[in-house]
Design a protein around this motif. Structure first.
Motif, PDB file in Angstrom:
ATOM      1  N   ARG A 540       0.867  -1.184   0.000  1.00 35.88           N
ATOM      2  CA  ARG A 540       0.000   0.000   0.000  1.00 35.88           C
ATOM      3  C   ARG A 540       0.902   1.231   0.000  1.00 35.88           C
ATOM      4  NH1 ARG A 540      -5.012   1.897   0.981  1.00 35.88           N
ATOM      5  NH2 ARG A 540      -5.281   3.754   2.259  1.00 35.88           N
ATOM      6  N   VAL A 541       0.737   2.067  -1.008  1.00 33.23           N
ATOM      7  CA  VAL A 541       1.596   3.238  -1.161  1.00 33.23           C
ATOM      8  C   VAL A 541       0.805   4.494  -0.828  1.00 33.23           C
ATOM      9  CG1 VAL A 541       3.085   4.553  -2.707  1.00 33.23           C
ATOM     10  CG2 VAL A 541       2.939   2.063  -2.939  1.00 33.23           C
ATOM     11  N   LEU A 542       1.340   5.294   0.067  1.00 34.37           N
ATOM     12  CA  LEU A 542       0.712   6.550   0.474  1.00 34.37           C
ATOM     13  C   LEU A 542       1.545   7.708  -0.052  1.00 34.37           C
ATOM     14  CD1 LEU A 542      -0.055   5.647   4.195  1.00 34.37           C
ATOM     15  CD2 LEU A 542      -1.554   5.370   2.216  1.00 34.37           C
ATOM     16  N   THR A 543       0.881   8.655  -0.716  1.00 35.78           N
ATOM     17  CA  THR A 543       1.563   9.833  -1.236  1.00 35.78           C
ATOM     18  C   THR A 543       0.967  11.084  -0.602  1.00 35.78           C
ATOM     19  OG1 THR A 543       0.035   9.939  -3.114  1.00 35.78           O
ATOM     20  CG2 THR A 543       2.077   8.698  -3.428  1.00 35.78           C
ATOM     21  N   GLY A 544       1.509  12.214  -0.971  1.00 35.84           N
ATOM     22  CA  GLY A 544       1.115  13.461  -0.316  1.00 35.84           C
ATOM     23  C   GLY A 544       2.029  13.721   0.858  1.00 35.84           C
ATOM     24  N   VAL A 545       2.012  14.925   1.345  1.00 32.49           N
ATOM     25  CA  VAL A 545       2.937  15.331   2.408  1.00 32.49           C
ATOM     26  C   VAL A 545       2.155  15.891   3.592  1.00 32.49           C
ATOM     27  CG1 VAL A 545       4.775  16.964   3.024  1.00 32.49           C
ATOM     28  CG2 VAL A 545       4.859  15.765   0.831  1.00 32.49           C
ATOM     29  N   ASP A 546       2.557  15.525   4.770  1.00 31.00           N
ATOM     30  CA  ASP A 546       2.113  16.149   6.010  1.00 31.00           C
ATOM     31  C   ASP A 546       3.389  16.510   6.763  1.00 31.00           C
ATOM     32  OD1 ASP A 546       1.360  16.775   8.619  1.00 31.00           O
ATOM     33  OD2 ASP A 546      -0.212  15.256   8.712  1.00 31.00           O
ATOM     34  N   THR A 547       3.701  17.779   6.823  1.00 29.40           N
ATOM     35  CA  THR A 547       5.003  18.183   7.357  1.00 29.40           C
ATOM     36  C   THR A 547       5.174  17.870   8.840  1.00 29.40           C
ATOM     37  OG1 THR A 547       4.173  20.442   7.698  1.00 29.40           O
ATOM     38  CG2 THR A 547       5.348  19.995   5.645  1.00 29.40           C
ATOM     39  N   PHE A 548       4.090  17.523   9.526  1.00 28.61           N
ATOM     40  CA  PHE A 548       4.210  17.120  10.932  1.00 28.61           C
ATOM     41  C   PHE A 548       4.370  15.608  11.087  1.00 28.61           C
ATOM     42  CE2 PHE A 548       2.279  20.767  13.678  1.00 28.61           C
ATOM     43  CZ  PHE A 548       3.170  21.652  13.120  1.00 28.61           C
ATOM     44  N   ASN A 549       4.050  14.834  10.040  1.00 28.43           N
ATOM     45  CA  ASN A 549       4.000  13.382  10.204  1.00 28.43           C
ATOM     46  C   ASN A 549       4.732  12.586   9.137  1.00 28.43           C
ATOM     47  OD1 ASN A 549       2.288  13.296  12.580  1.00 28.43           O
ATOM     48  ND2 ASN A 549       0.631  13.990  11.253  1.00 28.43           N
ATOM     49  N   VAL A 550       5.313  13.228   8.156  1.00 30.16           N
ATOM     50  CA  VAL A 550       5.998  12.530   7.072  1.00 30.16           C
ATOM     51  C   VAL A 550       7.440  13.009   7.015  1.00 30.16           C
ATOM     52  CG1 VAL A 550       6.100  12.207   4.560  1.00 30.16           C
ATOM     53  CG2 VAL A 550       3.892  12.251   5.723  1.00 30.16           C
TER      54      VAL A 550
END
Length: 827
Positions: A540-550
């Motif tokens: 399972r591939v997750l994309t997008g950015v969360d600057t607090f969690n990625v």
């Protein structure tokens, strides 16, 4: 976290090189994707409508919002007066007295510039109230094009600068003067590339929520990076990075570079939330996108080539003037500086001089569009090379091959500092001739010309750089400032990937990319599955950015074709680390050495004793549920890995203005045959082929799909697309009725070829790919049009070269060139 070098050992792959079906397409084609406007909004969200200036240049004397405020449901009407209390100017890459805010302050400088923002409970209420805001403007004189902006006595877009030239610099490498003194011939061209855009299906959008309790601003936005711009926004909003959280959805409805320019609206809507204390949502309309988002620069180019007696390229001079609109917003002057390291293209030219000038006008500001600045370089350079071939009587492809960098020269350092990793450009040209059937195409063109038809052939080649090195923008900074001990050099272009195996054995891969349809999920799943011996559907591939969690860096995002080289390398490196963890755990449980463990089809077993085996599912279950077992004691068996990859050649710019602006450098060769209609000037593409060096493809099917799209964009750019302003700076084509975008009705499928040479700088040898046709396609098509109009002694010097331009300049009465009508030669 560990930093992965580019010298990782390669291993056998199962799914690499396979045109595996795209995993994300089911979601995207069934309407199940979650774009920004589909996301749930925070409780109490209000909606923003932006009031924009109708004038290209005007003083803002007074804004009367009294009636608008009275509309029930309106929270606030905000102007620069209110917002500047919580906002500083957006930092610029240029050293300039210009203060750039995302909202007009004392005056509006382009038609469409934000002047006020209405915040209300619903969008409809906000639109109603916006119609009641009265702005008292004092119109000022307008400069809407380069020539007027540079004319003596022209009004200044920014009075603080004192002229419309906001930056000017000359770069010189080698001994240019001697090269031109030794030349037998000097050939020159002048080309104008007009400003254009590539509209994505999804427009800009931002949702901002400021939490006064934690003093944290959270923004959901369809921003693609680089996250250097997130730092710029945070600085403008007076926030430290730990108080500015950016969340980018995993689905973005297209970008082609344009969504980098969301960042001024991130600052504007963020400031609205900070000032009002409520969450604020803004979704751009299509018309707003045309007038208020971004565009590519308009460029005037004058190029000169110094030739030896046998056609060797001794030296190249370029005089570049870019119209960047009303503000030199970051990352300008990137249209020029991003291409400095590969300015000489695939040619071995030791002597180079580039004079660059950046000019402001009362038009929409610029920022990267797909293949940032490279069509602006490739079109005049390839037109120049084609002209050199005609003047010397040389076959245009043979002259190119004669001046190519040779395979033995790689890695090759250009005069301006670019480090080209690999290539065999001559072999790629031979492949192009083969798939295009060059002899057959030339015979076909001769036959059609005998029938009186206007047909022609054009070629263009180019370097396709990928992964921006932030260092290129340091070239805009004066050398004396860069010499100071306090100066912080910039460099690098990292990519990160995180893998985690869940207790049931399924794998989650987390990327720091913001894809817009490129197929990142599929490619990452193929890589992980290959290394860990599972099926891509098990990843399972997750994309997008969360600057607090990625895990991310300031260079994170999806731009400059970075995923094809760095993103792939980060995923692959993380997968190798995970496999090492699994084999070490299995070796302890099976009582053999880690080197003796093999992974296949979800089973780990001993090469020497195949009866000793354990399923990956049981192994993972043991690590999670029984980590205290004697076998697993001593060692880190946490099944989570983060790797960050960076190509080691991405260093800082030197004080003599050399820089390696990209991590890898592919090659593209393009051939095009066209026909021009004598009655209308319209152009038909008879045949189009391109050969790409992408270093190798994880998924060649996806690569070909991306290149097909780029070729069609190239045709739109060459033949149609131009943002037009009148003398008052008013944009004239701000709908799809006036701004032409190719549709399925006239979509064409190019002939695709690959001539890959693996890069020594990435573990799998991959390079970035898919932007090459955007630069060579327009060049090849325009050269082909010029060849088709041989009867008229045509000089195609403007992009786009529309049917109207062709007809009015060449096909209307009395435009037939003297003594040219009997010619039937073919390029």
């Amino acid at each position: 976290m560990t930093i992965q070098s580019s010298q990782e050992k390669r291993t056998e792959q199962t799914y690499v090189g396979v045109a595996y079906p795209r995993l994300e397409d089911l979601r995207l084609t069934t309407g199940k994707a979650k774009f920004l406007d589909d996301l749930s909004v925070p409780p109490g969200t209000h909606y923003a409508v932006i009031l924009r200036s109708p004038y290209a240049h005007a003083k803002i004397k007074r804004i009367d919002a009294e009636d608008a405020i009275k509309v029930p449901g309106v929270r606030a009407v905000l102007t620069a007066v209110e917002l500047l209390s919580v906002m500083d100017p957006l930092p610029l890459a240029l050293r300039s007295p210009i203060r750039y805010y995302p909202i007009a302050t004392d005056r509006a400088r382009y038609a469409g510039e934000p002047v006020a923002v209405v915040i209300a409970r619903t969008r409809a209420i906000a639109e109603d109230a916006a119609s009641k805001v009265n702005v008292d403007y004092e119109p000022l004189e307008v400069v809407a094009d380069i020539e007027k902006a540079l004319a003596q006595g022209a009004p200044n877009v920014h009075e603080a600068v004192g002229s419309n030239t906001v930056w000017k610099k000359t770069f010189s490498y080698g001994d240019v003067g001697n090269a031109f003194e030794q030349a037998v011939k000097v050939v020159s061209v002048d080309v104008r590339v007009n400003g254009y855009t590539v509209p994505p299906m999804e427009t800009f959008g931002v949702v901002a929520e400021y939490d006064r309790g934690s003093d944290v601003l959270t923004e959901w936005c369809n921003f693609i990076g680089p996250f250097t711009m997130a730092y710029v926004v945070a600085k403008a909003l007076r926030l430290s990075q730990d108080r500015f959280r950016v969340i980018v959805p995993g689905d973005i409805g297209g970008s082609f570079g344009t969504k980098l320019a969301v960042y001024p609206y991130m600052a504007l809507i963020g400031a609205c939330s900070i000032f009002t204390g409520v969450p604020v949502k803004w979704i751009e309309t299509r018309m707003e996108h045309f007038v208020g988002s971004t565009r590519a620069a308009t460029r005037l180019s004058h190029l000169e080539m110094a030739l030896s007696a046998d056609g060797e390229f001794l030296g190249l001079k370029a005089r570049i003037t870019d119209d960047i609109g009303a503000y030199p917003r970051s990352p300008e002057p990137g249209h020029l500086l991003k291409s400095v390291s590969n300015f000489t293209g695939p040619y071995k030219i030791a002597n180079l001089e580039i004079s660059g000038e950046y000019v402001t006008t009362n038009t929409l500001p610029t920022s990267p569009i797909r293949a940032f600045g490279r069509p602006h370089l490739c079109i005049p350079l390839e037109k120049l090379v084609d002209k050199c071939a005609k003047i010397t009587g040389t076959d245009p492809l043979e002259l190119r091959k004669r001046n190519f960098i040779q395979p033995r020269d790689f890695p090759y350092t250009t005069a301006s500092g670019g480090v080209y990793d690999s290539g065999d450009y001559g072999a790629a040209i031979e492949k192009l001739k083969q798939i295009f059937d060059l002899d057959g195409a030339r015979a076909d063109i001769l036959e059609k010309r005998r029938e009186g038809r206007l047909v022609g052939l054009g070629f263009a080649v180019g370097i396709e750089p990928s992964v921006s090195n932030m260092a290129y923008l340091d070239l805009a900074i004066p050398e004396e400032e860069r010499q100071k001990a306090t100066f912080m050099p910039h460099s690098g272009g990292q990519h990160s990937a995180t893998l985690k195996i869940e207790p049931d054995g399924h794998i989650v891969a987390r990327l720091d990319s913001c894809p817009q349809g490129q197929g990142h999920e599929t490619v990452a799943a193929q890589l992980v599955a290959s290394v860990l011996g599972v099926n891509p559907e098990d990843v399972r591939v997750l994309t997008g950015v969360d600057t607090f969690n990625v895990s991310w860096s300031i260079s994170s995002g999806t731009y400059a074709s970075r995923f094809g080289s760095l993103g792939i390398s980060a995923v692959y490196s993380a997968a190798l680390d995970m496999r090492k963890k699994l084999t070490e755990a299995a070796s302890k449980l099976l009582g053999v050495s880690a080197d003796d463990i093999v992974m296949e089809n979800g089973v780990l077993f001993s090469k020497s004793r195949r009866d000793l085996k354990i399923s990956s599912k049981r192994l993972v279950g043991t690590v999670y549920w029984n980590p205290g077992s004697d076998a697993l004691k001593g060692g880190d068996h946490t099944l989570s890995v983060t790797r960050t990859f960076n190509v080691e050649t991405l260093g800082p710019a030197t004080l003599d203005n050399k820089v390696n602006a990209s991590a890898t450098y592919g090659f593209i060769g393009t051939a095009a045959a066209v026909e021009v209609d004598r009655d209308t000037g319209s152009v038909s593409i008879l045949k189009y082929a391109s050969v790409h060096d992408s270093g190798g493809s994880v998924n060649p099917g996806i690569v070909e799909q991306l290149c097909v799209g780029a070729a069609n964009q190239a045709a739109s750019h060459a033949l149609h697309q131009e943002l037009i302003h009148d003398d008052r700076g008013q944009p004239l084509n701000i709908t799809f009725g006036d701004y032409y975008v190719r549709t399925a009705e006239d979509f064409f499928t190019p002939i695709f070829g690959s001539a890959a040479k693996k890069s020594p700088f990435t573990p799998l040898g991959t390079k970035g790919v898919s932007e090459g046709d955007n630069m060579t396609g327009p060049a090849a098509l325009l050269i082909a049009i010029q060849d088709a109009l041989y009867e008229y002694n045509a000089d195609i010097d403007t992009v786009p070269f529309t049917a109207e331009r062709i007809w009015s300049r060449f096909l209307s009465k009395n435009n037939l060139g003297e003594s040219a009508s009997s010619r039937s030669d073919v390029a």
